[in-house]
Scaffold this motif. Structure first.
Motif, short mmCIF file in Angstrom:
data_model
loop_
_atom_site.label_atom_id
_atom_site.label_comp_id
_atom_site.label_asym_id
_atom_site.label_seq_id
_atom_site.Cartn_x
_atom_site.Cartn_y
_atom_site.Cartn_z
N LYS A 174 0.82 -1.21 0.00
CA LYS A 174 0.00 0.00 0.00
C LYS A 174 0.86 1.26 0.00
CE LYS A 174 -4.14 -1.88 2.18
NZ LYS A 174 -4.97 -1.89 3.39
N LEU A 175 1.93 1.26 0.79
CA LEU A 175 2.72 2.48 0.93
C LEU A 175 3.79 2.62 -0.14
CD1 LEU A 175 3.29 2.62 4.79
CD2 LEU A 175 1.50 3.72 3.45
N GLY A 176 4.20 1.50 -0.73
CA GLY A 176 5.31 1.57 -1.69
C GLY A 176 6.64 1.74 -0.97
N ILE A 177 6.72 1.23 0.26
CA ILE A 177 7.98 1.30 1.01
C ILE A 177 8.36 -0.10 1.47
CG2 ILE A 177 9.19 2.31 2.98
CD1 ILE A 177 7.31 4.63 2.90
N LYS A 178 9.58 -0.52 1.15
CA LYS A 178 9.95 -1.90 1.40
C LYS A 178 10.79 -2.10 2.66
CE LYS A 178 10.06 -2.99 -3.53
NZ LYS A 178 10.95 -3.18 -4.69
N GLY A 182 12.72 2.77 5.90
CA GLY A 182 11.77 3.56 5.11
C GLY A 182 10.43 3.65 5.83
N TYR A 186 8.17 6.89 7.38
CA TYR A 186 6.73 7.09 7.15
C TYR A 186 6.02 7.26 8.49
CZ TYR A 186 1.89 6.31 5.89
OH TYR A 186 0.53 6.46 5.74
N ASP B 184 12.58 3.09 -1.89
CA ASP B 184 11.89 3.71 -0.75
C ASP B 184 12.14 5.21 -0.72
OD1 ASP B 184 11.05 1.25 -0.07
OD2 ASP B 184 12.08 1.14 1.87
N ASN B 187 10.07 7.04 -3.17
CA ASN B 187 8.67 7.12 -2.77
C ASN B 187 8.44 8.05 -1.59
OD1 ASN B 187 6.65 6.06 -4.23
ND2 ASN B 187 6.87 3.99 -3.48
N TYR B 192 5.49 11.23 0.50
CA TYR B 192 5.25 11.47 1.92
C TYR B 192 5.93 12.67 2.55
CZ TYR B 192 3.42 6.79 1.25
OH TYR B 192 2.73 5.73 0.77
#
Lengths: 199, 245
Positions: A174-178, A182, A186, B184, B187, B192
């Motif tokens: 959903k966030l596109g953060i792995k 990271g 967020y 990351d 993104n 964000y």
């Protein structure tokens, strides 16, 4: 949604490249193998294990009844026909999942392929599943950001480790953060944890 | 359009300026005049076929190699990979770092989010350095060793022991994904991070991140699709050779 793979079998270079370029423009879809004839079709299917096969039925030898020419894939579910067949053989087209006509416009081909790839999304007019993370996912994200392991989170929330992993997968999608770092950023940016809590 | 030996080097750059850093890796200087790719490669003592394959696959994902990339010596591939490494470490990473430092300078008040991004980039840099060091200190000497044994057809007990203790497949498994943090970071900035005061600076950072990512992907592809299978094949033949004796 996983990446979907296609094999395209069509003798005409122009038609084949056209179909391939349209498929490759569809999100998550890609052509893994192009074939000019069906000589190796069954071994290629074994090799690549494609989700779909796009084939020109004319490639099926005339001497054989197409019903006896065995393609190791389910015709009515997984195989899409390219229609340039002679009127005499048009009857056979009905056994395929879908038929792409040579006179189809780009939009028509897109629509046909998308309907096959993901019937639900196409029917609901392309509405996308919510990308917002749920309250449960927020809680888990907070713990991840604080540096807890999956096992520790599972114990804290009385969940199985398996469930925690599934939640984390969803959060990442959903966030596109792995990465954990990271996700931590967020969490801080969204006030889920305080800067001082970052380990 | 594919790059061929007979087109002018200047035209190659006009058509694909993204190849500029690649050309530098071959130690080729600008000021081509009207010389062709072939002539320039000769001037700089660059393997023409290798140059053609590397540049074409860099600019075109659908490029069909004319010569199998794995027909080139391991040494040639390793040299190129090393040049790429120093491009990352000596040019790209310091450049990005200075941009990110600039980000925190322009925000007068102490800014947590910028601080986080700075730390994150620092972690990424450490990871990349570690990744590259391991390749250069461990993997590259090993693959060169294998090639040497292979070309001399010497399947010694020593080399067999080496293969058994650390084969190229172990490397393939360990070959961690350094692209994840980069992905990351992109993104975080795109989705964000609170809007940045200096829009031009943010744009520059993102453009550089995208370029670096593209280059890293091409780099990884050369390792995963060319170097690893080639060395694995040589290992296999060496082992068989040793068994037969």
């Amino acid at each position: 949604m996983e990446r979907l793979t296609f094999i395209v079998a069509e003798k005409s270079y122009l038609i084949r490249k056209g179909i391939v370029s349209i498929i490759n423009r569809i999100e998550k879809a890609s052509v893994v193998k192009e074939l000019e004839n069906l000589d190796q079709i069954n071994s290629e299917i074994l090799n690549y294990n494609p989700d779909f096969l796009v084939v020109n039925p004319n490639l099926i030898p005339k001497t054989e009844d197409y019903r006896n020419f065995e393609i190791k894939m389910n015709l009515s579910e997984k195989v899409i026909a390219i229609s340039s067949v002679s009127p005499l053989r048009r009857g056979m087209l009905s056994s395929f999942r879908e038929v792409i006509e040579l006179h189809d416009s780009k939009e028509e081909i897109f629509r046909k392929l998308k309907l096959i790839i993901d019937p639900e999304i196409s029917q609901s007019n392309g509405s996308i599943i919510s990308a917002e993370i749920s309250e449960r996912e927020k809680t888990i994200l907070t713990h991840v950001a604080k540096g807890l392991t999956n096992k520790e989170i599972a114990e804290k929330l009385f969940l199985s480790a398996h469930t925690v992993i599934a939640h984390r997968k969803n959060i990442t999608n959903k966030l596109g953060i792995k990465t954990i770092s990271g996700l931590t950023i967020y969490a801080v940016l969204n006030n889920l944890i305080k800067m001082e809590e970052v380990r | 359009m594919n790059i061929t030996p007979d087109i002018k080097m200047a035209d190659v750059i006009h058509l694909n300026y993204s190849l500029l850093p690649v050309i530098t890796r071959f130690n080729i200087d600008l000021g081509f005049g009207d010389k062709t790719v072939k002539e320039i490669c000769k001037d700089y003592d660059v393997n023409l076929d290798f140059f053609i394959e590397i540049t074409n696959s860099y600019i075109d994902d659908d490029y069909i190699p004319q010569k199998e990339l794995n027909s080139f010596p391991v040494k040639l591939i390793v040299d190129y990979l090393k040049k790429t490494h120093s491009y990352y470490l000596d040019e790209k990473i310091p450049e990005l770092n200075s941009f990110i430092v600039e980000l925190s300078v322009i925000s007068e008040v102490k800014n947590d989010s910028i601080q986080l991004v700075q730390n994150f980039f620092g972690e990424y840099r450490e990871e990349l350095i570690h990744h590259i060091e391991r390749e250069e200190n461990k993997v590259h000497p090993y693959v060169l060793n294998i090639e040497e044994a292979f070309t001399q057809n010497k399947a010694s007990a020593d080399i067999v022991k080496k293969i058994k203790s650390y084969s190229i497949n172990d490397f393939a498994i360990e070959h961690d994904n350094v692209e994840e943090k980069l992905y990351d970071l992109k993104n975080i900035i795109i989705k964000y991070l609170p809007p940045c005061k200096d829009k031009a600076l943010c744009t520059r950072i993102l453009m550089e991140l995208f370029r670096l990512e593209k280059d890293l992907n091409a780099h990884a592809l050369l390792e995963d699709k060319v170097l690893i299978p080639k060395v694995a094949k040589m290992e296999e033949l060496l082992l068989n050779n040793f068994m037969e004796r």
